[in-house]
Write a protein that holds these residues in place. Structure first.
Motif, PDB file in Angstrom:
ATOM      1  N   THR A   1      43.580  20.977 -15.245  1.00  0.00           N
ATOM      2  CA  THR A   1      42.278  20.410 -15.593  1.00  0.00           C
ATOM      3  C   THR A   1      41.499  21.364 -16.489  1.00  0.00           C
ATOM      4  O   THR A   1      40.966  20.959 -17.527  1.00  0.00           O
ATOM      5  CB  THR A   1      41.468  20.092 -14.322  1.00  0.00           C
ATOM      6  OG1 THR A   1      42.187  19.129 -13.555  1.00  0.00           O
ATOM      7  CG2 THR A   1      40.101  19.524 -14.673  1.00  0.00           C
TER       8      THR A   1
ATOM      9  N   ASN B   1      42.524  19.775 -19.788  1.00  0.00           N
ATOM     10  CA  ASN B   1      41.712  18.582 -19.543  1.00  0.00           C
ATOM     11  C   ASN B   1      42.564  17.446 -18.979  1.00  0.00           C
ATOM     12  O   ASN B   1      42.430  16.296 -19.364  1.00  0.00           O
ATOM     13  CB  ASN B   1      40.979  18.144 -20.818  1.00  0.00           C
ATOM     14  CG  ASN B   1      39.875  17.159 -20.515  1.00  0.00           C
ATOM     15  OD1 ASN B   1      39.274  17.199 -19.445  1.00  0.00           O
ATOM     16  ND2 ASN B   1      39.609  16.273 -21.447  1.00  0.00           N
TER      17      ASN B   1
ATOM     18  N   ARG C   1      44.081  15.305 -15.630  1.00  0.00           N
ATOM     19  CA  ARG C   1      43.848  14.886 -14.255  1.00  0.00           C
ATOM     20  C   ARG C   1      44.918  13.856 -13.891  1.00  0.00           C
ATOM     21  O   ARG C   1      45.414  13.145 -14.761  1.00  0.00           O
ATOM     22  CB  ARG C   1      42.468  14.261 -14.100  1.00  0.00           C
ATOM     23  CG  ARG C   1      41.340  15.258 -14.098  1.00  0.00           C
ATOM     24  CD  ARG C   1      39.990  14.582 -13.878  1.00  0.00           C
ATOM     25  NE  ARG C   1      38.913  15.500 -13.662  1.00  0.00           N
ATOM     26  CZ  ARG C   1      38.469  16.412 -14.518  1.00  0.00           C
ATOM     27  NH1 ARG C   1      39.059  16.560 -15.687  1.00  0.00           N
ATOM     28  NH2 ARG C   1      37.457  17.204 -14.229  1.00  0.00           N
TER      29      ARG C   1
END
Length: 91
Positions: free
Chosen positions: A64, A68, A70
């Motif tokens: 994350t 970035n 998830r």
């Protein structure tokens, strides 16, 4: 796969985990796969094996922070898509 694609396109070098952050026992994973495949097999309980890791799960905090990324699927949904892919591929 999305996580690995993001990793390949990044400058990050280090350990990174991709997962849901939710722990699942091997028995739970086995039973889920068996159910999704429409089988009536029963998994063998190997939980008491000496030296086996009892609790383990992926911490995706680095993914994350650095990429970035998830999780986009639950374990069940990911296994369902994987089984569907193999069934189509192996026809």
């Amino acid at each position: 796969v999305d996580g690995y694609v993001k990793l390949l396109g990044s400058n990050y070098s280090g350990a990174v985990n991709f997962g849901t952050g939710v722990g699942h026992s091997i028995g739970d994973v086995s039973r889920t796969i068996i159910k999704l495949m429409g089988s009536d097999l029963e998994p063998i309980n190997e939980a008491d094996q000496h030296g086996e890791i009892v609790d383990q799960w992926s911490n995706y905090a680095v993914a994350t922070a650095e990429l970035n990324w998830r999780p986009q699927h639950s374990l069940k949904d990911g296994l369902k898509k994987t089984i569907e892919w193999y069934r189509s591929f192996l026809k």
